[in-house]
Scaffold this active site. Structure first.
Site, PDB file in Angstrom:
ATOM      1  N   HIS A  17       0.810  -1.222   0.000  1.00 45.49           N
ATOM      2  CA  HIS A  17       0.000   0.000   0.000  1.00 45.49           C
ATOM      3  C   HIS A  17       0.846   1.276   0.000  1.00 45.49           C
ATOM      4  O   HIS A  17       0.293   2.370  -0.108  1.00 45.49           O
ATOM      5  CB  HIS A  17      -0.946   0.023   1.209  1.00 45.49           C
ATOM      6  CG  HIS A  17      -0.259   0.347   2.486  1.00 45.49           C
ATOM      7  ND1 HIS A  17       0.591  -0.532   3.114  1.00 45.49           N
ATOM      8  CD2 HIS A  17      -0.264   1.474   3.225  1.00 45.49           C
ATOM      9  CE1 HIS A  17       1.077   0.046   4.200  1.00 45.49           C
ATOM     10  NE2 HIS A  17       0.574   1.263   4.292  1.00 45.49           N
ATOM     11  N   HIS A  40       1.517   6.902  -0.297  1.00 44.65           N
ATOM     12  CA  HIS A  40       0.601   6.030   0.442  1.00 44.65           C
ATOM     13  C   HIS A  40      -0.685   5.894  -0.366  1.00 44.65           C
ATOM     14  O   HIS A  40      -1.378   6.880  -0.599  1.00 44.65           O
ATOM     15  CB  HIS A  40       0.321   6.662   1.809  1.00 44.65           C
ATOM     16  CG  HIS A  40      -0.370   5.748   2.757  1.00 44.65           C
ATOM     17  ND1 HIS A  40      -1.724   5.523   2.718  1.00 44.65           N
ATOM     18  CD2 HIS A  40       0.117   5.002   3.767  1.00 44.65           C
ATOM     19  CE1 HIS A  40      -2.042   4.679   3.677  1.00 44.65           C
ATOM     20  NE2 HIS A  40      -0.948   4.345   4.335  1.00 44.65           N
TER      21      HIS A  40
END
Length: 152
Positions: A63, A78
């Site tokens: 992620h 992110h």
């Protein structure tokens, strides 16, 4: 002799809608606890390098990616909010640790349908964990990969 400070600018990480960090629905980012930067919403799921550098790390849950810029700053990308618990399912990483990237290199693909099914926000957050100042050059508008968004 005059010396000019090198202009350090981040481009957009995706084609989408740029937001100031304060608008991110996660206090860690909106309160700038992870550093300065920007966020992108309403994108197509393709995530690109906003700066030239080297891929320093890819989180095991896929992620997040860190890039060390050619001028030495660390950058965290992110993908989505609260997506760590998805254990990498909606992410397809297109680079490897140690790989040199140029601005515009495809880093990852986010499966927006999977994120929606998991009821996760797909906002991409781009921050400098070691920098607490900078200037967001555009906000709350549509942007493309060519747009310069953050001056540091």
């Amino acid at each position: 002799m005059l010396f000019f400070k090198t202009k350090k600018v981040l481009k957009s990480v995706a084609n989408g809608h740029v937001l100031p960090l304060e608008a991110v629905k996660d206090e860690v980012f909106s309160m700038k606890l992870m550093g300065e930067g920007y966020a992108i919403s309403h994108h197509d799921g393709k995530v690109y390098a906003p700066i030239e550098g080297i891929v320093e790390s890819i989180f095991p849950t896929l992620h997040a990616i860190t890039i060390k810029s050619k001028t030495g700053e660390k950058l965290l990308i992110h993908m989505g909010l609260d997506t760590v618990e998805l254990k990498g399912e909606p992410f397809s990483i297109k680079v490897t640790e140690g790989q040199n990237v140029k601005t515009g290199t495809l880093l990852a693909f986010m499966d927006l349908r999977q994120l929606e099914k998991a009821k996760k926000d797909n906002t991409i957050v781009v921050v400098f964990p070691e920098i607490n100042k900078g200037e967001l050059m555009k906000e709350n508008q549509a942007v493309t990969l060519q747009d310069e968004l953050f001056k540091f």
